[in-house]
Design an enzyme around this catalytic site. Sequence first.
Site, PDB file in Angstrom:
ATOM      1  CG  HIS A   1      53.544 -22.470  -6.506  1.00  0.00           C
ATOM      2  ND1 HIS A   1      54.106 -22.624  -7.748  1.00  0.00           N
ATOM      3  CD2 HIS A   1      52.305 -23.030  -6.590  1.00  0.00           C
ATOM      4  CE1 HIS A   1      53.254 -23.224  -8.562  1.00  0.00           C
ATOM      5  NE2 HIS A   1      52.158 -23.492  -7.888  1.00  0.00           N
TER       6      HIS A   1
ATOM      7  CG  HIS B   1      52.297 -28.741 -12.917  1.00  0.00           C
ATOM      8  ND1 HIS B   1      53.202 -28.917 -11.877  1.00  0.00           N
ATOM      9  CD2 HIS B   1      51.379 -27.870 -12.455  1.00  0.00           C
ATOM     10  CE1 HIS B   1      52.825 -28.197 -10.839  1.00  0.00           C
ATOM     11  NE2 HIS B   1      51.733 -27.548 -11.154  1.00  0.00           N
TER      12      HIS B   1
END
Length: 577
Positions: free
Chosen positions: A483, A246
Amino acid sequence: MDSFLKRKNTDQADAEAKKPKREECPHKERCYRKNPHHFKEFEHPFLIQLIEKGDTPEIPDNMPQPKQLYLEQIEILKPILAAQKPKETEKKRVETVKNNMESVASSSSSCGKVSKKGKTTIFTSTSEEATCSPGSMLEKLKKNAPYNLFFTTIPKSQSTFKEVNSVSFTDLLCPSLGPLKCSLQINFMIDIDWLLKQYKARDLHQKPLTILYGDDWPDMIEFMNRFCPNIKHHFVKMKDPFGCHHSKVGIYVYEDESIRLVVSTANLYYEDWNNYNQGLWLSPRLPKLPQGSNAKDGESITGFKSDLIAYLETYKLSILKEWLDYVKNADFSQVRVALVYSAPGKYYPKKNGNHLHRVGDLLSKYCSLPAKTTPQSEGPLSWGILAQASSIGSMGKTPADWLRGSLLRSLASHKQSSPSSNSAATLNIVYPSVDNVAHGYFGLQSGGCLPYSKATNEKQRWLQDYMHQWKADEKHRTRAMPHIKSYCRISPNLNKLAYFLLTSANLSKSAWGNPIQKDGGSSIRSYEMGVMFLPNFFDEEYFKINNSTDNKNSHLFPFMYDLPLTPYKKDDYPWCN
């Protein structure tokens, strides 16, 4: 310029009229994209055939992708096909070309110098002292020093383009930062087609590029092998099914082998850089060390360099050898942020590699809070902790299981107090409600960046007592979903920060680490990357934010969402997918 544009307009209009048919998408029926730019670039004959069958085409059962995907692609393609039909006269079309040329000329002049032939002259010097024209990325970097914290521009909110610290991806490739030699992109999701278009916009699409990615999109390797001879790539396959690659990091090397580093919250595809609020930190120019230096030279006061080397070495990949060399040979002495990363494995305190430990260690050593000397004075517990993320994992049946017992133990640490598993510090979570998403620019589709499971939320309804709505009216960003992931500690009057963490890590055990065990160890599943801003390293007592009453003569720390927070109403529900 006018005579040049007139001649260029005529040539371009003639070329447009003779333009050959667009190339067919190499993925054909296996195409998985939903990016309008992709459908403008490539032909999709099988979708066109479906559209010609009527408003409700029947998708064959033997198609390689889910039927719903094709229906969504059809809805994206329909207006594009309609727009491609000739509706303008030749005069209007030539005028459009002229306007586009003027726009390109204006854009180029903001990041370089436009020659008489209309080409951009790249700056030959990568020095931060190089002369740069207004609007260039180097000028933005200077204006945002010393924090170098930026947010993404949102096309649906034109006001964001006026913010001095708002950038697009192509700004990171601005020639004012230096002539690019090669670059490395470490990320989760990468749309290689979109990414190459960003490089192409700066005429850098043939420069060597290395990518590490964690989401194996269909036919991505085939696409790169077929169309991208300048790209080295590696798919990071996670051993743990609950883990995720990630991290979102970019390393840019210039012709003089100086480098810049970008730590971001954005994946590398269109929607992440245009539809959602993101954050990124851009390093100052990191010059190459003198010949004969060793890897320990040029260290940051925060230990950033050694931490970055340790992070890259966790991959154990030969493809990263040259990048490790670039980092080892760079001078990081001007970097003031601390690196926080997570990599799969079990970690103990005083060692980077686990967000829980690293954040707690940094705050225990460098975070100062006012001492409570009188009943009326603030004291550490009056400074609240804000956690803002785009996804939430399973935390257990009660707050004590992980949220307060592990995460808050880390986030509430400071110099006057060692990490405590039962901290009484206040914690507030900022996460969009269903109502926030419904009023987003794209309606319910605005929640595409918020993958919080409804089943998980039902098991931890207690978490809603901590939740606050997403609201960023002051920055004109409320209708663009966040986000970005950020964590900070704020003063009672909401005008000072004791620290600020920008990271890819969402509110989950996989990202931050499992509950800390009796031996002090904590296991982690995912790769994550973030930067910690601590006032101590910026020669400040605290960071002042936009609510400061004395902000006229002070340099403010960038802050995205509105304060005070807006709690969930009784009938509010967190957005879940």
